[in-house]
Design a protein around this motif. Structure first.
Motif, PDB file in Angstrom:
ATOM      1  N   HIS A  12      -0.442  -5.273 -10.284  1.00 26.05           N
ATOM      2  CA  HIS A  12      -1.533  -6.204  -9.996  1.00 26.05           C
ATOM      3  C   HIS A  12      -1.264  -7.474 -10.795  1.00 26.05           C
ATOM      4  CE1 HIS A  12      -4.047  -3.094  -8.070  1.00 26.05           C
ATOM      5  NE2 HIS A  12      -3.584  -2.286  -9.019  1.00 26.05           N
TER       6      HIS A  12
ATOM      7  N   GLY B  84      -2.291   8.142  -9.066  1.00 27.63           N
ATOM      8  CA  GLY B  84      -3.121   7.288  -8.235  1.00 27.63           C
ATOM      9  C   GLY B  84      -3.978   6.336  -9.045  1.00 27.63           C
TER      10      GLY B  84
ATOM     11  N   TYR C 140      -3.515   2.407  -8.430  1.00 27.92           N
ATOM     12  CA  TYR C 140      -4.574   1.707  -7.707  1.00 27.92           C
ATOM     13  C   TYR C 140      -5.645   1.072  -8.593  1.00 27.92           C
ATOM     14  CZ  TYR C 140      -2.811   3.835  -3.394  1.00 27.92           C
ATOM     15  OH  TYR C 140      -2.023   4.205  -2.335  1.00 27.92           O
TER      16      TYR C 140
ATOM     17  N   SER D 132      -0.110   0.090 -15.771  1.00 24.88           N
ATOM     18  CA  SER D 132      -0.221   0.646 -14.426  1.00 24.88           C
ATOM     19  C   SER D 132       1.020   1.448 -14.069  1.00 24.88           C
ATOM     20  CB  SER D 132      -0.415  -0.491 -13.415  1.00 24.88           C
ATOM     21  OG  SER D 132      -0.351  -0.003 -12.094  1.00 24.88           O
TER      22      SER D 132
ATOM     23  N   THR E 161       6.210   1.224  -7.914  1.00 24.64           N
ATOM     24  CA  THR E 161       4.787   0.867  -7.928  1.00 24.64           C
ATOM     25  C   THR E 161       4.609  -0.636  -8.140  1.00 24.64           C
ATOM     26  OG1 THR E 161       4.230   3.027  -8.875  1.00 24.64           O
ATOM     27  CG2 THR E 161       2.566   1.281  -9.038  1.00 24.64           C
TER      28      THR E 161
ATOM     29  N   SER F 106       0.831  -1.213   0.000  1.00 26.45           N
ATOM     30  CA  SER F 106       0.000   0.000   0.000  1.00 26.45           C
ATOM     31  C   SER F 106       0.859   1.254   0.000  1.00 26.45           C
ATOM     32  CB  SER F 106      -0.917   0.000   1.228  1.00 26.45           C
ATOM     33  OG  SER F 106      -1.826  -1.084   1.179  1.00 26.45           O
TER      34      SER F 106
ATOM     35  N   ARG G 248       2.339   1.843  -3.458  1.00 30.61           N
ATOM     36  CA  ARG G 248       1.367   2.379  -4.414  1.00 30.61           C
ATOM     37  C   ARG G 248       1.177   3.886  -4.215  1.00 30.61           C
ATOM     38  NH1 ARG G 248      -0.740  -1.556  -7.265  1.00 30.61           N
ATOM     39  NH2 ARG G 248      -0.982  -3.624  -6.365  1.00 30.61           N
TER      40      ARG G 248
END
Length: 316
Positions: free
Chosen positions: A145, A71, A75, A83, A142, A4, A7
């Motif tokens: 996913h 962001g 996210y 991403s 970063t 977290s 990110r």
């Protein structure tokens, strides 16, 4: 650093740049002309002016917008490469715009007439280098996913070689379209550099030429017991995937413009190829190597043979 927190790096960098820039501009307001030079011609002379308040608002908004974009990338964008690119663009662009604004404003402290202000090319270059460093750092910080490509159905043929071969090699060559695009870009930049007597543009054209040839020239492709490897002749960019990480190889038809938006080392955002990245030097048949969480691709003659050998190695 937890996932977290990682990110949040991109958005926080953009916000921090906005806060620092706004505070500095506010602290300097008493030392600045009433109207500060905020835009410059190619020769470095001022042609647009703004109040300090307008610059503070611009800097604050830039930081917020950059944070929002970073962001979204960190996210909400699920495709791994996209991403990181979006997060890097959001933070890097914010840092570049704010750094340029703050630096050219700082050069006007104590200046009686803002029309005397200048913005030499080296200021832009330094700010651009800073922004690139920030963007790269954010991209690698970063977390992605994870996408389980193995659970998805194959989007192309999955041949298996039965002749016992354990190696395959080939060369992926560029198309005329890619080379023409690089040549036209270099010619335009050189022409502008000569007309504007700007050596920075000419130097940038040389960099584009070298990078363009590296990305759209030719690529050596090899399949063996060690896995998959594709690299440009200068050794970069390079794609490697060890055999232990490969789950299957597919053969897919690729249209460079439609599926990847051009030629070179590309990432696709189009439907069934979304997230696939690699060397797309022309349109045609491509070898796509699928791992658990990534898909690497190269358009090359003999893609079916390469995929067959690789799938046979994986099955063993």
């Amino acid at each position: 650093m937890g996932e977290s927190a990682r990110r949040a790096v991109g958005p926080l960098v953009a916000l921090l740049a906005g806060v620092i820039g706004s505070v500095l501009l506010a602290l300097w307001s008493g030392d600045l002309p009433d109207d500060v030079a905020s835009h410059f011609r190619a020769d470095g002379t001022a042609d647009r002016f703004s109040s300090v308040t307008e610059l503070i608002v611009l800097t604050s908004v830039t930081g917020v917008v950059g944070a929002v974009i970073a962001g979204v990338g960190a996210y909400f964008v699920k495709e791994p490469v996209t991403s990181r690119i979006v997060a890097a663009l959001g933070s890097g662009t914010a840092v570049f715009v704010i750094a340029v604004t703050v630096w050219i404003t700082a050069r006007q402290r104590g200046l009686g007439d803002s029309t005397e202000a200048t913005a030499p090319a080296w200021v832009m270059i330094c700010c651009a280098l800073l922004a690139i460093v920030v963007a790269v750092a954010v991209a690698f910080t970063t977390p992605v996913h994870a996408i389980d490509y193995l659970r998805e159905a194959a989007v192309g043929d999955v041949p298996v070689s039965g002749d016992g071969r354990r190696t395959w090699s080939g060369t992926a060559s560029g198309s005329a379209g890619g080379l023409i695009t690089v040549g036209a870009t270099v010619a335009v930049l050189c022409g502008l550099g000569v007309v504007m007597a700007n050596w920075f543009l000419i130097a940038f054209a040389v960099i584009i030429a070298v990078a363009g040839l590296a990305l759209t020239g030719s690529v050596q492709v090899r399949v063996s017991d060690e896995g998959f490897r594709a690299a440009s002749k200068i050794g970069w960019p390079v794609i490697t995937m060890p055999l232990s990480e490969i789950r299957r190889a597919e053969v897919v038809q690729v249209n460079a413009l439609r599926d990847f938006g051009g030629w070179g080392y590309r990432v696709s955002g189009r439907r069934h190829l979304r997230g696939a990245k690699g060397f797309v030097l022309r349109s045609g048949e491509a070898l796509m190597v699928v791992g658990d969480h990534r898909r690497e691709l190269v358009v090359v003659d003999g893609a079916s043979d390469a995929a067959g050998v690789l799938n046979a190695l994986v099955s063993r």
